[in-house]
Write an enzyme that holds these catalytic residues in place. Structure first.
Site, PDB file in Angstrom:
ATOM      1  CE  LYS A 141     -82.190  28.485 -18.323  1.00 36.00           C
ATOM      2  NZ  LYS A 141     -83.523  28.341 -17.342  1.00 36.00           N
ATOM      3  CE  LYS A 168     -87.452  28.318 -21.980  1.00 35.40           C
ATOM      4  NZ  LYS A 168     -86.051  27.782 -21.743  1.00 35.40           N
ATOM      5  CG  HIS A 198     -83.119  26.460 -23.990  1.00 37.19           C
ATOM      6  ND1 HIS A 198     -82.971  27.197 -23.052  1.00 37.19           N
ATOM      7  CD2 HIS A 198     -83.455  25.355 -23.262  1.00 37.19           C
ATOM      8  CE1 HIS A 198     -83.126  26.893 -21.785  1.00 37.19           C
ATOM      9  NE2 HIS A 198     -83.758  25.590 -21.974  1.00 37.19           N
ATOM     10  CG  HIS A 251     -86.635  27.380 -15.308  1.00 39.12           C
ATOM     11  ND1 HIS A 251     -87.205  28.258 -16.334  1.00 39.12           N
ATOM     12  CD2 HIS A 251     -85.912  26.483 -15.902  1.00 39.12           C
ATOM     13  CE1 HIS A 251     -86.852  27.529 -17.476  1.00 39.12           C
ATOM     14  NE2 HIS A 251     -86.121  26.614 -17.146  1.00 39.12           N
TER      15      HIS A 251
END
Length: 695
Positions: A302, A534, A532, A300
């Site tokens: 990025k 975090k 989106h 997950h």
């Protein structure tokens, strides 16, 4: 009604309620200049000049309020009251309140398009467009100016603005007063603070950027970046780490990638998408899905690593490599360039380098060989990245916080997840003002949580000490999470909710009610660009103790959970992500960049892509520079950020939401993606889009 009329000034009583029987009628406001004064309002009070105030209204619904009389006017927007004197002006938007004489003659500015999108006055007039059933990305037929007006209006009305006494959000201990706010015009401190976000090149690694949102006005995209701003120049090798990868969009949006000699894509895709990637990737691309030691995990994180002749560019961000993530949502990105090490420093390392190499080692990609012109042949593995000098990141106290699946104990207990964050914060000294100060959690997917684990996480987030060695202490966090109305009236309508993939059983737990806070992003223009991004932060007013930009959502899967009497941290995946409501994806590993206050001096501003910057052996810290401490602040901070003091450097971070967060009202409902919503969104859709007929 004239086609140029855009709204009214509505008279209010002392309780800020609309007057029913009054000799003062609603005053129509049209585009262009509107003179407000004693004559136009039929008020005999001579404290009001005949030309007391001029409202210069735009077609987008906003207006410049210019004071022309001898007495001041107060503009109230949200929880702020600003007094404007003769010759001063401020931007007003729907829902703002004017006091033509402070404490007297209240008028509310109301734009006309406010009937259809919800009970709070959210409009869909002139905003309907065709919905593309096969894609989350939509073509918008309305002008950008209408998006701007609607975004401002929507947030103003959903906040149920209430006037409060004018007060500073900066504590007395910060040492800054209102007299030192010369660098930020008062008219923009709240409404359009990002308009003034500009960081000198030598300070850019100290902060991060928001990604550009295509349907926002230009001011909201100030200093924002696109994928082409990141992947540019003479790239020799690119390592792209992500969960979702749309190879067709990626190559069309960033044609440079097709020309890079070596591209390694670390991904979390499977099934049909992976087959499509294999068939359509350029021949020099390598696809790799990192190993998963625990079932139900996926990759997950990025990030990007770009190798140049001059060095490496390290990028940590929050967007999947798909169209909607880089165009329609609130996202964040940090990047910094680092030079190659000189021969005598090859064995030297630093904390940032250790963070990076530890994480890359866990990905276990297939090693390959690359011949780099004028540099030689190299085996490209995790150890290869030890060849770069990351000392500037270490000096600036930028750290990487990663999570990888597994059972971590012994020396690895504090290497990953929230225990890594805890150990880093425990080494830091913070200002006394952050003792017992609040913490904010903001993310886009919520796992299945319990109160015990929330306490465990808060313990890590509360770590750190003050100058006098006393602990910062714990504080109840707030969770910033979009409401159903936020999603329904967003740029994408209900479709935005598919990227906020938390089920009702996770969202509607009773104990979570104490944590909910609103997604409010007026100052960055992102009220309708659903998050989106975090982030996690500890703050006091507009001052930040630390700030974490990450791909980690709020879940045990992302942060880990202690086991076996706190001797083992388990990180594994079981929370939801992406797709459509019937698809249950898992997401474990995450990567984030942690910004900390630190002693720092001016460095050379090294760049991999600008040959005008100092070369690799000149990018170090200047010997005559004086060490200063960085002060992290939000864009709404009111000090003078253009003038560094003798002891500190002010670093503005574009935190997209407003601090302190506003708790939910009794009418606010947190978004959950597996509920049915029958109230239509901006595109005339309900949720889920295809609701089966009742049997």
């Amino acid at each position: 009604m004239s086609s140029s009329q855009i709204g009214f000034l509505v008279p209010l009583n002392g309780n800020l309620e609309e007057e029913e029987d009054t000799s003062t009628p609603k005053l129509p406001i049209s585009t262009g200049a509107n003179v407000i004064g004693r004559s136009s309002l039929s008020i005999s009070d001579k404290r009001l000049s005949r030309k007391h105030l001029t409202l210069i209204a735009s077609r987008n619904g906003s207006a410049d309020a210019l004071v022309e009389g001898t007495n001041p006017v107060v503009v109230a927007s949200g929880n702020r009251r600003r007094k404007l004197r003769t010759g001063e002006k401020a931007i007003i938007t729907n829902g703002d309140i004017l006091e033509l004489i402070p404490g007297h003659y209240f008028f509310k500015y109301v734009t006309m398009a406010r009937e259809k999108c919800g009970e709070n006055g959210n409009s869909t007039d002139a905003l309907n467009t065709e919905s593309n059933e096969g894609s989350l990305s939509r073509k918008r037929m309305r002008p950008v100016t209408k998006d701007e007006a609607f975004a401002r209006k929507l947030q103003a009305e959903m906040d149920n603005d209430a006037l409060v006494e004018e007060k500073s959000l900066v504590t007395v201990k910060s040492g800054y007063s209102r007299a030192s706010t010369l660098s930020i015009p008062s008219a923009h401190k709240d409404a359009e603070a990002i308009r003034h976000f500009s960081v000198p090149y030598d300070k850019s690694p100290l902060t991060f950027r928001l990604l550009r949102v295509k349907d926002l006005p230009a001011w909201a995209n100030t200093s924002s970046v696109s994928i082409r701003d990141v992947i540019q120049g003479d790239v020799l090798i690119a390592v792209l780490s992500n969960y979702m990868v749309d190879i067709d969009w990626l190559l069309s949006s960033c044609p440079t990638l097709a020309k890079i000699p070596h591209v390694l894509v670390l991904h979390g895709e499977g099934d049909g998408t992976l087959d499509h990637m294999k068939k359509n990737k350029p021949p020099n691309w390598i696809l790799h899905k990192p190993p998963l030691p625990i079932s139900f995990g996926t990759h997950h994180s990025k990030a990007m690593l770009l190798i140049y002749p001059r060095g490496v560019r390290v990028i940590v961000h929050t967007a999947n490599l798909i169209h909607v993530d880089w165009n329609n949502k609130s996202q964040g990105l940090w990047m910094q360039d680092f030079p190659w090490k000189i021969q005598k420093d090859l064995s030297k390392g630093c904390a940032f380098e250790n963070d990076l190499i530890d994480y890359l080692s866990e990905l276990k990609w297939p090693e390959f060989t690359a011949n780099l012109p004028a540099l030689g042949s190299f085996n490209i593995n995790s150890s290869f990245f030890k060849k770069f000098d990351y000392s500037n990141a270490a000096m600036m106290k930028v750290r990487l916080i990663a999570s990888v699946p597994g059972y971590h104990k012994g020396s690895n207990l504090k290497k990953w997840g929230h225990m890594k964050l805890r150990s880093v914060l425990q080494e830091c000294i913070f200002e006394k003002e952050f003792q017992k100060s609040p913490i904010a959690y903001q993310f886009s997917s919520l796992g299945s949580l319990d109160e015990k684990w929330m306490t465990e996480l808060a313990s890590s987030m509360s770590s750190g000490s003050c100058d006098d060695k006393t602990p910062l202490g714990s504080s109840k966090p707030l969770i910033i999470w979009p409401t159903v109305e936020d999603v329904r009236c967003s740029l994408e309508g209900y479709a935005a909710g598919s990227a906020i993939p938390s089920p009702q059983k996770n969202v509607e737990k009773e104990f979570l009610k104490q944590y909910w806070a609103k997604w409010k992003a007026t100052h960055t223009g992102r009220c309708r660009a659903m998050p989106h991004i975090k982030t996690y932060t500890r703050y006091n007013g507009q001052n930040l103790a630390w700030f974490l930009l990450t791909s980690a959502n709020l879940s045990k899967a992302a942060w880990g959970a202690l086991q076996k009497n706190n001797s083992q941290l388990m990180i594994r995946s079981y929370e939801l992500h992406g797709g459509v409501p019937s698809m249950h994806h898992r997401m474990p590993s995450s990567l984030g960049v942690l910004f900390l206050p630190s002693p720092v001096n001016r460095h050379g501003g090294f760049s991999c892509t600008d040959n005008g910057r100092p070369p690799k052996n000149e990018c170090g810290l200047s010997e005559e520079s004086k060490w200063k401490r960085t002060k992290l602040v939000t864009l709404n901070w009111e000090g003078n950020r253009n003038s560094d003091s003798c002891s500190e450097v002010v670093v503005p971070l574009p935190v997209p939401y407003e601090l302190p967060p506003k708790p939910y009202s009794s009418e606010d409902v947190p978004w959950s993606w597996d509920k049915r919503y029958y109230k239509k969104d901006l595109y005339g859709q309900v949720w889920p889009r295809h609701v089966p007929a009742a049997v």
